[in-house]
Design a protein around this motif. Structure first.
Motif, PDB file in Angstrom:
ATOM      1  N   THR A 160      -4.195  -2.372 -11.110  1.00 37.66           N
ATOM      2  CA  THR A 160      -5.035  -2.447 -10.120  1.00 37.66           C
ATOM      3  C   THR A 160      -4.071  -2.506  -8.639  1.00 37.66           C
ATOM      4  O   THR A 160      -3.117  -2.459  -8.736  1.00 37.66           O
ATOM      5  CB  THR A 160      -5.786  -3.634  -9.904  1.00 37.66           C
ATOM      6  N   TRP A 161      -4.668  -2.632  -7.541  1.00 38.40           N
ATOM      7  CA  TRP A 161      -3.741  -2.501  -6.276  1.00 38.40           C
ATOM      8  C   TRP A 161      -4.179  -3.543  -5.428  1.00 38.40           C
ATOM      9  O   TRP A 161      -5.160  -4.403  -5.595  1.00 38.40           O
ATOM     10  CB  TRP A 161      -4.099  -1.101  -5.536  1.00 38.40           C
ATOM     11  N   ASP A 162      -3.136  -3.946  -4.618  1.00 35.94           N
ATOM     12  CA  ASP A 162      -3.073  -4.953  -3.412  1.00 35.94           C
ATOM     13  C   ASP A 162      -3.076  -4.154  -2.199  1.00 35.94           C
ATOM     14  O   ASP A 162      -3.164  -3.106  -2.260  1.00 35.94           O
ATOM     15  CB  ASP A 162      -2.392  -5.991  -3.748  1.00 35.94           C
ATOM     16  N   ASP A 163      -2.625  -5.163  -1.154  1.00 33.03           N
ATOM     17  CA  ASP A 163      -2.724  -4.281   0.169  1.00 33.03           C
ATOM     18  C   ASP A 163      -1.652  -3.458   0.268  1.00 33.03           C
ATOM     19  O   ASP A 163      -1.926  -2.449   1.057  1.00 33.03           O
ATOM     20  CB  ASP A 163      -2.525  -5.319   1.384  1.00 33.03           C
ATOM     21  N   HIS A 164      -0.392  -3.538  -0.311  1.00 31.56           N
ATOM     22  CA  HIS A 164       0.658  -2.736  -0.082  1.00 31.56           C
ATOM     23  C   HIS A 164       0.635  -1.240  -0.694  1.00 31.56           C
ATOM     24  O   HIS A 164       1.302  -0.223  -0.178  1.00 31.56           O
ATOM     25  CB  HIS A 164       2.083  -3.413  -0.347  1.00 31.56           C
ATOM     26  N   GLY A 193      -1.275  -5.468  -8.644  1.00 32.83           N
ATOM     27  CA  GLY A 193      -1.028  -5.107  -7.341  1.00 32.83           C
ATOM     28  C   GLY A 193       0.322  -5.322  -6.679  1.00 32.83           C
ATOM     29  O   GLY A 193       1.176  -5.771  -7.241  1.00 32.83           O
ATOM     30  N   ASP A 194       0.451  -4.427  -5.631  1.00 30.83           N
ATOM     31  CA  ASP A 194       1.456  -4.299  -4.840  1.00 30.83           C
ATOM     32  C   ASP A 194       2.648  -3.634  -5.825  1.00 30.83           C
ATOM     33  O   ASP A 194       3.758  -4.009  -5.909  1.00 30.83           O
ATOM     34  CB  ASP A 194       2.137  -5.577  -4.325  1.00 30.83           C
ATOM     35  N   ASN A 195       2.169  -2.631  -6.472  1.00 27.50           N
ATOM     36  CA  ASN A 195       2.997  -1.937  -7.478  1.00 27.50           C
ATOM     37  C   ASN A 195       3.923  -1.051  -6.971  1.00 27.50           C
ATOM     38  O   ASN A 195       5.005  -0.806  -7.406  1.00 27.50           O
ATOM     39  CB  ASN A 195       2.110  -1.117  -8.578  1.00 27.50           C
ATOM     40  N   VAL A 196       3.734  -0.583  -5.609  1.00 30.54           N
ATOM     41  CA  VAL A 196       4.701  -0.074  -4.701  1.00 30.54           C
ATOM     42  C   VAL A 196       4.360  -0.669  -3.254  1.00 30.54           C
ATOM     43  O   VAL A 196       3.526  -1.264  -2.875  1.00 30.54           O
ATOM     44  CB  VAL A 196       4.609   1.513  -4.510  1.00 30.54           C
TER      45      VAL A 196
END
Length: 369
Positions: free
Chosen positions: A127-131, A89-92
């Motif tokens: 997977t993703w996170d918030d950013h 997550g927060d990959n970008v």
């Protein structure tokens, strides 16, 4: 006659200058085109595919990579020759007005030389996170969620083939290995802690401004949503020798005031009850988000000991003075990544948190039951 001759000479000079100017402009355009062709293009990156038939022995993992900052850590990770990388997550970072649209931020990431080299040689699960979900600390009410999902699937194309028909969110799973007779299997479960998640309970505490969120008392609040919960149980009932559950936010830690499963006490207990009821062995959680690396431990009555390994971040780090009763050792407050070394023959798993010099900052050894 003299006047006519002079006019003729002027005309010749003008044509000559114009021809020279045109030739010079053409040359400059050709040179610019050559230089442009030399630059890496987002769409000419061919990612390394995932070999699901092979059981990996060395997996790297990490999170929190800002596309506007240098990312030399990829070359350090590559030196360890991982067979797979897990992006938790927060990959970008695409949660601010200046980092829109989201798709443009993925293009920036793909143009970072170290990341390009890495992605061309090492398969990546994400997977993703918030950013990279588009809004800081966002959940189900994120107005940009559809755009974020579309761009996520454009970036991590393998996920498209991993989703069920009509599925919402980006949760998915893969089982690696088990093709050859008696070969072990590794299950990787990528949770989505954003798409369905209920609103956070915000805390106004002037004496402790770092305590942003607290445990909700809403009994209907969710992290995964009913659809994902049912899916998760089905996955945990599938046979596998070792399981990695990837959660973008920390599961075990409870004392800090940021995002974590403990902000939803009933959801956290639901996960633990699922472990007790289904009884999956050798399950470890990998997480990100925190801009620091930690190894956390929780004893789960009726199941066993649960570990949560947080690797964060690729180029985003925090110097918060943070402690938690669950942490084994001190948090790693420099750029870091995780390594998971599986010795299938000796039935051992070694987890390491390494820094930018490839030095081990914290570690954990587990036995495969």
């Amino acid at each position: 006659m003299k006047l006519v001759l002079n006019l003729f000479l002027v005309l010749l000079l003008g044509i000559g200058c114009q021809s020279a100017s045109t030739a010079t402009d053409t040359t400059k355009k050709d040179e610019a085109k050559i230089q442009e062709n030399k630059r890496p293009k987002n769409n000419d990156l061919i990612p390394r595919g995932i070999d699901v038939a092979t059981t990996p022995e060395l997996i790297a993992f990490g999170s929190c990579a800002h596309q506007d900052k240098p990312q030399p850590l990829w070359d350090v990770i590559a030196k360890n020759s991982p067979e797979l990388f897990i992006f938790s997550g927060d990959n970008v970072y695409a949660s601010q007005p200046e980092t829109k649209p989201i798709g443009a931020q993925y293009k920036k990431l793909n143009l970072i030389p170290e990341f390009r080299r890495f992605r061309e040689h090492v398969p990546i699960f994400a997977t993703w996170d918030d950013h990279d979900y588009g809004v800081n600390d966002a959940g189900f009410d994120n107005p940009e969620k559809d755009e974020a999902r579309r761009e996520f699937l454009n970036q991590w194309t393998y996920v498209r083939d991993s989703l069920a028909m009509g599925q919402k969110g980006v949760y998915h799973t893969k089982i690696l290995g088990g093709v050859k007779k008696k070969s072990p299997t590794l299950q990787i479960i990528m949770l989505d802690t954003r798409w369905f998640r209920s609103p956070l309970k915000k805390i106004e505490d002037p004496a402790n401004p770092l305590r942003k969120f607290g445990p909700t008392d809403d009994k209907k609040a969710t992290v995964l949503g009913e659809e994902q919960w049912a899916w998760l149980e089905r996955q945990l009932r599938k046979p596998a020798d070792v399981r990695i559950v990837v959660s973008s936010i920390q599961f075990v830690a409870e004392e800090h005031g940021f995002e974590k499963w403990a902000n939803f006490p009933l959801e956290k207990e639901r996960f633990l009850n699922l472990l007790r009821r289904v009884g999956p062995k050798n399950l470890i959680i990998v997480s990100g988000d925190r801009h620091m690396g930690t190894i956390a431990k929780q004893d789960v009555k009726g199941w066993g000991t649960l570990y949560d390994i947080t690797a964060s971040g690729i180029n985003r780090v925090s110097d918060l003075d943070e402690k938690d009763k669950s942490y084994l050792g001190d948090p790693v407050k420099v750029e870091n990544f995780g390594l998971m070394k599986i010795d299938w023959t000796r039935k051992k798993i070694n987890f390491e948190l390494r820094d930018a010099s490839n030095k081990v900052q914290n570690s954990l050894e587990l036995k495969i039951k």
